[in-house]
Each structure stands twice: as structure tokens, then as C-alpha cells.
Design a protein around this motif. Structure first.
Motif: not given
Length: 337
Positions: A268-290
Motif C-alpha cells: 500500500e505505502a509504496d504504491a503511493v510513494h512511487e507516484q510521489v517519487v516520480r512526479k515530485d522527487v525526480i520531477g523537482g530535482l530535474l527542474e532544479d538541476e537538469p
């Protein structure tokens, strides 16, 4: 689980490199030479144990080692020499991906006929194999999320906030009894395993040490923050389906409610975490440091590569009815000198 302040004893060495490191940590002799570092197989028992010992000084340390050695300059120089070999081998051996999306594509879709460790344990695994799997994974799961926490000071904005949110869940959402390391200790109790931190280090194969060392390598170096995020994303993306299979394996083998619960929790937990990591952790990092995109892709590829090394060993042994541990659980002793 034992008192979390308890520290393990140093394990027995597996060659001249790990012998030199353990001797030095005990204050009984010099560190290994550059020739020892160069001669050791990069994914082999000797180098990986020596590197693990150096990294563990930044976590719990060892009961028979002075804590001040964590920042000993000579020990750090030896660690750096091993890290250079390890990182160079990973960059040469892990598949190359043209982009982050390309790297993630290979793990976002579950194969119809999977043949990995969790598939084997779900379909054919016996209780003794589940116990071996838990003993091996305890070297990470009893400090679950700690290697990834190193990256938090190295992120900012959206990526930092999202990473902290996922880590908060890993640490039980503020409840000590819900910390994932605690839940894994409960799983081990159900399986009749010793929950002492580092208890199964002597039994752990080199391939397992490789997977744990990879996290510490990425986590302890600011220059590898992109690779750490790639590693974390891979873990979260693959965790939910793999945990579902492992929960089924625990139920089928009658492992016990806590053993089932640990993996049910991750479904249950990691199904949610997957979306957060892909959208906001990776997405946010690529915005800041492409420019970190190649490092993120490398982190994904290196994680898959090292997990495959471990999976190949486990399956090769288990399919022949043999223990995958260096010392089978039935023969293990408290400490190998």
C-alpha cells in the motif's frame, strides 16, 4: 528487536583487504595497501566486506571499534580507493540509458512471466528460503530508509519536501512502533531469526553486500545525489508488486502475521510513494538541476544491475536446494573470529 543502541561486533575477514580494515579498526595493525585494493575482485567478498565495514562506521559502528574512527583520515583514504574501483565498475557494467524516462521504462511494466526472486518465493519458496531471504535483507531493512536520508540536505524545494514526506512514512509517520525497521524486526521474530542489528553479516554473501554498499556509496556523496534519487525511485517503483508477491509467499508458508504485515504494509505505502517519487522527487530535482538526468538514469541502472547479481545467486542456489548463505542458518555461530 534489541536495544537500538546495541552495536554489533566486527565480523570475520574474507581476505587481505577486509583483514587489514578489521585489524586497523581494532587498533592492532596497519590498513591494507593500495596493492590489496587493486588486487581484490570488485564485486567479491573481500572488497565488499571491507567497504561495508567502512560505511558502517557512519551508521551504528561496532562495539569493538572506537567511534572516533568514523572520520579517521587514513581509513577514509582507503575507503575512497575502494569506492573508486566500485563506482568505475558500476559505470562500466550497468546498462546505459539515454534518458531518465528510458531508464524507468524498464521497471514500470511488470513482465507477464516474471522469473525473479519474489516470483520464485511466491510460487515455490519454502520456509527455510524465506528465512534466508529475511536474514540477508536484514542488513538493510534494520536500517531501512537511513541510506536514503543522506540525500535530504542535498535537495531543495519540491524534491526535498517530497523526499522528506516519503521518508516520514518510512520512519513510521512519527510512531516508533510503525518504523519500517521495527516492522522488519517483527517479521524476523515470526521467522525465528535473531533481530540483533548486523547479526547476519558473517552469513551474508558478497552480492548482498553489493546492494547495501550501493546505497551508502550514493548516499554519502553529494556528487552522487542524482544517482541516490535514481536508486530510491527504483526501490519504490518495484517495491509494491514485489511486496505483494512476498506477502503471498509468507502466507503460503505460514510465516506468521508480522511477516505478512511487513510486506502488506509496503504494497500500500509504496504504491503511493512511487507516484510521489516520480512526479515530485525526480520531477523537482530535474527542474532544479537538469544536468543531473544522466546520474538519475545511472542510479536506476546500477540498482537493477546489483539486484540482478543478488537474484542470480539466490536462485542458482535455491533451485538446487542449497543454502545461499555463506554460513547456513542451521550452522551459524554468534561470531566468526
Amino acid at each position: 528487536m534489541d536495544d537500538p543502541r546495541d552495536e554489533p561486533l566486527l565480523p570475520g575477514p574474507r581476505g587481505p583487504l577486509s583483514r587489514g580494515v578489521t585489524t586497523y579498526l581494532r587498533g592492532a595493525g596497519p590498513l591494507p595497501s593500495e596493492e590489496d585494493v587493486a588486487a581484490a575482485a570488485v564485486y567479491g567478498e573481500d572488497l565488499q566486506l571491507a567497504l561495508y565495514l567502512c560505511y558502517e562506521m557512519h551508521y551504528r559502528g561496532f562495539a569493538d571499534v572506537a567511534p572516533a574512527l568514523e572520520w579517521d583520515p587514513d581509513l577514509l583514504r582507503t575507503r575512497a580507493a575502494m569506492e573508486r574501483r566500485f563506482l568505475a565498475a558500476l559505470r562500466a557494467d550497468a546498462p546505459h540509458h539515454e534518458s531518465v524516462d528510458d531508464a524507468l521504462a524498464g521497471i514500470l511494466v511488470e513482465p507477464v512471466d516474471g522469473t525473479g526472486v519474489s516470483h520464485f518465493l511466491r510460487d515455490k519458496g519454502e520456509l527455510w528460503q524465506l528465512r534466508e531471504y529475511a536474514a540477508l535483507r536484514s542488513l538493510y531493512h534494520l536500517k531501512e530508509a537511513d541510506p536514503h536520508a543522506w540525500v535530504l540536505p542535498r535537495l531543495r524545494g519540491r524534491a526535498k519536501a517530497a523526499m522528506a514526506a516519503v521518508e516520514f512514512d518510512e520512519y513510521g509517520g512519527g510512531r516508533g512502533d510503525r518504523v519500517h525497521a521495527r516492522l522488519f524486526a517483527d517479521l524476523m521474530t515470526d521467522l525465528g531469526l535473531d533481530t540483533t542489528y548486523g547479526r547476519y553479516l558473517d552469513a551474508a554473501c558478497a552480492e548482498l553486500l553489493v546492494t547495501v554498499n550501493l546505497m551508502s556509496l550514493f548516499g554519502l556523496h553529494r556528487t552522487l545525489r542524482g544517482a541516490l534519487v535514481g536508486h530510491f525511485a527504483t526501490v519504490e517503483i518495484t517495491s509494491s508488486p514485489g511486496s505483494r508477491r512476498l506477502a503471498e509467499a509468507m502466507r503460503r508458508a505460514g510465516a506468521g502475521p508480522a511477516a505478512e504485515h511487513f510486506y502488506d504494509e509496503h504494497v500500500e505505502a509504496d504504491a503511493v510513494h512511487e507516484q510521489v517519487v516520480r512526479k515530485d522527487v525526480i520531477g523537482g530535482l530535474l527542474e532544479d538541476e537538469p544536468l543531473l538526468a544522466p546520474d538519475i538514469a545511472f542510479g536506476v541502472a546500477a540498482t537493477v544491475f546489483t539486484e540482478d547479481l543478488l537474484g542470480d545467486r539466490l536462485l542458482a542456489h535455491w533451485r538446487e536446494g542449497r543454502s545461499a548463505l555463506r554460513v547456513p542458518l542451521s550452522q551459524e555461530v554468534t561470531h566468526v573470529s
